[in-house]
Write an enzyme that holds these catalytic residues in place. Sequence first.
Site, PDB file in Angstrom:
ATOM      1  N   TYR A   1      -6.440   6.116  -7.020  1.00  0.00           N
ATOM      2  CA  TYR A   1      -6.449   6.234  -5.294  1.00  0.00           C
ATOM      3  C   TYR A   1      -7.966   5.167  -4.985  1.00  0.00           C
ATOM      4  O   TYR A   1      -9.003   6.173  -5.094  1.00  0.00           O
ATOM      5  CB  TYR A   1      -6.852   7.368  -4.223  1.00  0.00           C
TER       6      TYR A   1
ATOM      7  N   TYR B   1       0.901  -1.227  -0.067  1.00  0.00           N
ATOM      8  CA  TYR B   1       0.041   0.115   0.317  1.00  0.00           C
ATOM      9  C   TYR B   1       1.076   1.416   0.005  1.00  0.00           C
ATOM     10  O   TYR B   1       1.800   1.422   0.617  1.00  0.00           O
ATOM     11  CB  TYR B   1      -1.304  -0.329   1.397  1.00  0.00           C
TER      12      TYR B   1
END
Lengths: 418, 173
Positions: free
Chosen positions: A349, A299
């Site tokens: 995102y 991430y």
Amino acid sequence: MPLPADTDVSTPKFLRDKYAIVGIGETTYTRGSDKTTRALGTWALRNAAEDAGIKTSDIDGMLSYSNNDSTSATFMAGDIGARLNFYMDCVGGGSSTEALIGIAIGVMEAGLCNCVALFRAMNGFSQVRIGGTGARSATPVGGDMLHSRAYGWQSAGQMFSPTFMRHMYEYGTRPEQVAMVKVVHSEHASNNPKAYYKKRYTVDDVLESRIICKPLHLLDCCVETDNATAIIITRADRAKDMRHTPALIRGIAGRCSKPRMDMHYQAGPISRVGGYYAKDILWPNAGVGPEDIDATGAYDAFTFTSMLQLEDYGFCKKGESGDYVSSGITRLGGRRPNNTSGGHLCEGYTHGMNMVIENVRQLRHDVDDSCPVGADGKRQHTYDYREGGCRQVKDIEVTANLGWANPMTGSAMVMRRG
Amino acid sequence: MSIQGNYLGMSLSIDDLDKENLTYFAHCARHGFHLQKCDDCGLLRYPPTTGCPWCSSPRATWTGVEGKGEVHSYEEVHHAIQPAFKAHTPYMVLLVDLDTQKGQPSEFEALRVVGNLTTQDGVLAPPELVRQVGIGTRVRLVFSDVSEGLSLPQWAIDTTAKQPDKPWRYPQE
Ligand SMILES: [Zn+2]
């Protein structure tokens, strides 16, 4: 790192490879979607069903996560003609994708439903800004929040920065090493036609971009985009009727956390992240270790978040992630590429789901780059990773996704090619 | 009774059900720093909670704690998110290890108290002061008075303490 001992942990080992991701779908990654999260979500869900080769009405379970910035499964299901036997909308961000896939496996194993769609729909640029600016930044501060927001300590970057700064202090991590995460992920994004930012950046570009919250420059922070993503999970024995090679789920760790979640900095060392604990669930569950992994999806809400997870999950020694991300290992063509889509820093995102989607495509040996499509409908990958070229990892068999909510909490998943 | 105030244009409040935060901030309003000390294991904790994070006991006694310590980590916000802080950049958020209970319950723990770097009288620090502070700087607790009955604990450089020759700062300045 040697394979972990075959100890039993929370997931019975017979569940290894029993469930698979069979469908993936997404909208375009954009700024200014001009659509509701409901419209975005149903778009991604339809794409995922088509990708799986099933009808949307075959979906009988639905999961979602949001921070009150999305639309519930109760609206999505009807719009795609699905009558559900199970649904659950959860609160959460970056640690959710892998954790909710774990929930999906659990409810199918318990016989509650047969085919689960997981979605995340968000207007992270045009409605609820993920960087924390806009309406959310000016809300009244009450109760427990007085210990954080009253100090101008509120956005994700602000909340995580003491962890990053302490890591630099303890291990001598240098700004130019951290910047390499953006450099490498931007190279990957340049070979991803659907990435929001396809431009390749240099270390100097990162270091010369303005400081947002020291130690974070603007280019250390992920993009804010509008998009929806969806994943369809079902039993692996049903996957053979579907369109693509399944991505078999080997093992999961879900929302595994450090102590003192009300303020995790009370428990040290503060440069340690939730992955330190999650690794002891993930690797034994999956029956593999870091050395067996061909590509990671660590991430990257910030450059630093990829690094801290890679080291705490054991891909390198603690404190050495600066060297690891600067060594070429994480690059396409390297030993273990990270975030081959460009990730949150470049592609878009989505609170983690696009990194899982990318690894599913990698395991199918069919990433959507610019390589020519052959007569069989599959891309003929060149493995030439120069700008605008291929981004398929050669002969990839096993991947790991390392999801991040914040320094204290992480989720992870290992998949293998079916 | 609930507490309300306006700080830099930002609305702050504590609900009348929130006994733990009401007590904590009642002490702060008198410029005293009190933390809950567990009646069973004897460890202090920060911020206020309804049970001991170290032994889970619900029994605790509010205890005065000396507000001195050392910067464990920091950040410097140059791009403020909240409107209240936009006029005050760059501002510093400090994570300070109190001397009291440092190294307990393990060597990695301390009571890590959050605050902004402020002047000695609790006003957000100007840029020249921000540049002087880093990991290792010795600081002392001061208060920013928000309204009648509400003050925020903050950190100021401890001018009476021996300071490190050069506190650790982010390498790219
Ligand atoms: Zn106790």
